[in-house]
Design a protein around this motif. Sequence first.
Motif, mmCIF file in Angstrom:
data_model
loop_
_atom_site.group_PDB
_atom_site.id
_atom_site.type_symbol
_atom_site.label_atom_id
_atom_site.label_comp_id
_atom_site.label_asym_id
_atom_site.label_seq_id
_atom_site.Cartn_x
_atom_site.Cartn_y
_atom_site.Cartn_z
ATOM 1 N N TYR A 1 0.804 -1.224 0.000
ATOM 2 C CA TYR A 1 0.000 0.000 0.000
ATOM 3 C C TYR A 1 0.840 1.278 0.000
ATOM 4 O O TYR A 1 0.285 2.363 0.128
ATOM 5 N N ARG A 2 2.130 1.130 -0.185
ATOM 6 C CA ARG A 2 2.970 2.334 -0.206
ATOM 7 C C ARG A 2 2.533 3.334 -1.281
ATOM 8 O O ARG A 2 2.539 4.542 -1.037
ATOM 9 N N PRO A 3 2.151 2.892 -2.483
ATOM 10 C CA PRO A 3 1.693 3.873 -3.474
ATOM 11 C C PRO A 3 0.492 4.690 -2.994
ATOM 12 O O PRO A 3 0.378 5.876 -3.344
ATOM 13 N N LEU A 4 -0.383 4.090 -2.221
ATOM 14 C CA LEU A 4 -1.526 4.827 -1.680
ATOM 15 C C LEU A 4 -1.055 5.892 -0.696
ATOM 16 O O LEU A 4 -1.514 7.045 -0.726
ATOM 17 N N LEU A 5 -0.111 5.535 0.164
ATOM 18 C CA LEU A 5 0.454 6.501 1.104
ATOM 19 C C LEU A 5 1.179 7.619 0.359
ATOM 20 O O LEU A 5 1.113 8.788 0.757
ATOM 21 N N ALA A 6 1.843 7.256 -0.735
ATOM 22 C CA ALA A 6 2.593 8.250 -1.505
ATOM 23 C C ALA A 6 1.680 9.274 -2.166
ATOM 24 O O ALA A 6 2.124 10.386 -2.500
ATOM 25 N N ALA A 7 0.409 8.932 -2.343
ATOM 26 C CA ALA A 7 -0.543 9.894 -2.896
ATOM 27 C C ALA A 7 -0.875 10.989 -1.888
ATOM 28 O O ALA A 7 -1.363 12.054 -2.259
ATOM 29 N N MET A 8 -0.582 10.731 -0.614
ATOM 30 C CA MET A 8 -0.889 11.706 0.439
ATOM 31 C C MET A 8 0.319 12.465 0.922
ATOM 32 O O MET A 8 0.199 13.603 1.394
#
Length: 307
Positions: free
Chosen positions: A146-153
């Motif tokens: 889920y790192r890409p999801l965190l990177a969106a924030m």
Amino acid sequence: MRIAFVGLGNVGFPLAQNLLRAGHEMTVFDLDASRAAPLVGQGAILAPSLPAAAAGAEVAITSLPNPAAVAAVVPGDQGLLSALSAGSLWIEMSTTDAEDMRRYAAEAAKRDIDALEAPVTGGVNRAWTGEISILVGGDEGVFARYRPLLAAMGGEIEHMGPIGAASIVKVITNVLAFAHLWASGEALMLAKRAGVDLAKAYHGIRISSGNSFAHETEGQLVLNGSYNCAFTMALAMKDYNLALTLARDTGTPLPMAELVHEIFTKASDTYGEQAWSTMAVKLLEDQLEEPLRAPGFPAVLPGTGDR
């Protein structure tokens, strides 16, 4: 992804907005429904209840003001975890108690729900620009997925270890920031009373070995006189109490933290819980009747958004 976002305060709102702009589907919920209006205008769906927000979500994210709010929202048969489907993920982005977080993560695991803690740090303005730092605790495989999801924030993202580790590091960083803020205020006051131009003193410190993140950012808000860091005394005292409880539990003496805690307690009593935490420096200004003001400094930090 289908995301349920719960808590649209000073930090939660821009984080949710960043996810919307990244193209994710989003349902939002906040006790103050009016906070959701700009997000609804951007395509989010406002849920009438917490279970409705969680229904069908692949990921649920909470960004809440204190451990009591997390306890009221997340666990139990009426809580967020009970409304999520097996195989989903809960991300806790509040600053909360590490032991509580471990307990909630264990409950999530019993429901076949993954959990990550992901408190943010680096200033509310960086939440608006997508550059805020994120400290993550939890299973490394889940984190990687889920790192890409965190990177969106956010910007810099660091894995701290298992659940609980990120919550601990977050309150430690806040204690450091409060000490740095107070030290910056003392330094600026000494410069002023010694006859040095405050703007020049600020920039001299900024390029020196005495610089700190708090001086570089919140120091500008002191010099402007707005103090508007979008972080209240109530939140500061909450974080301080979490850190000092951890210190007592681990038998770790923190004489400097205790001293600065006394200063912030006095500031909270003097200016109120909803005053900006940066106003701790105002205690020194009021004591000496010497306002720390200089032209050319912003009322809010660059990047801070407007709903």
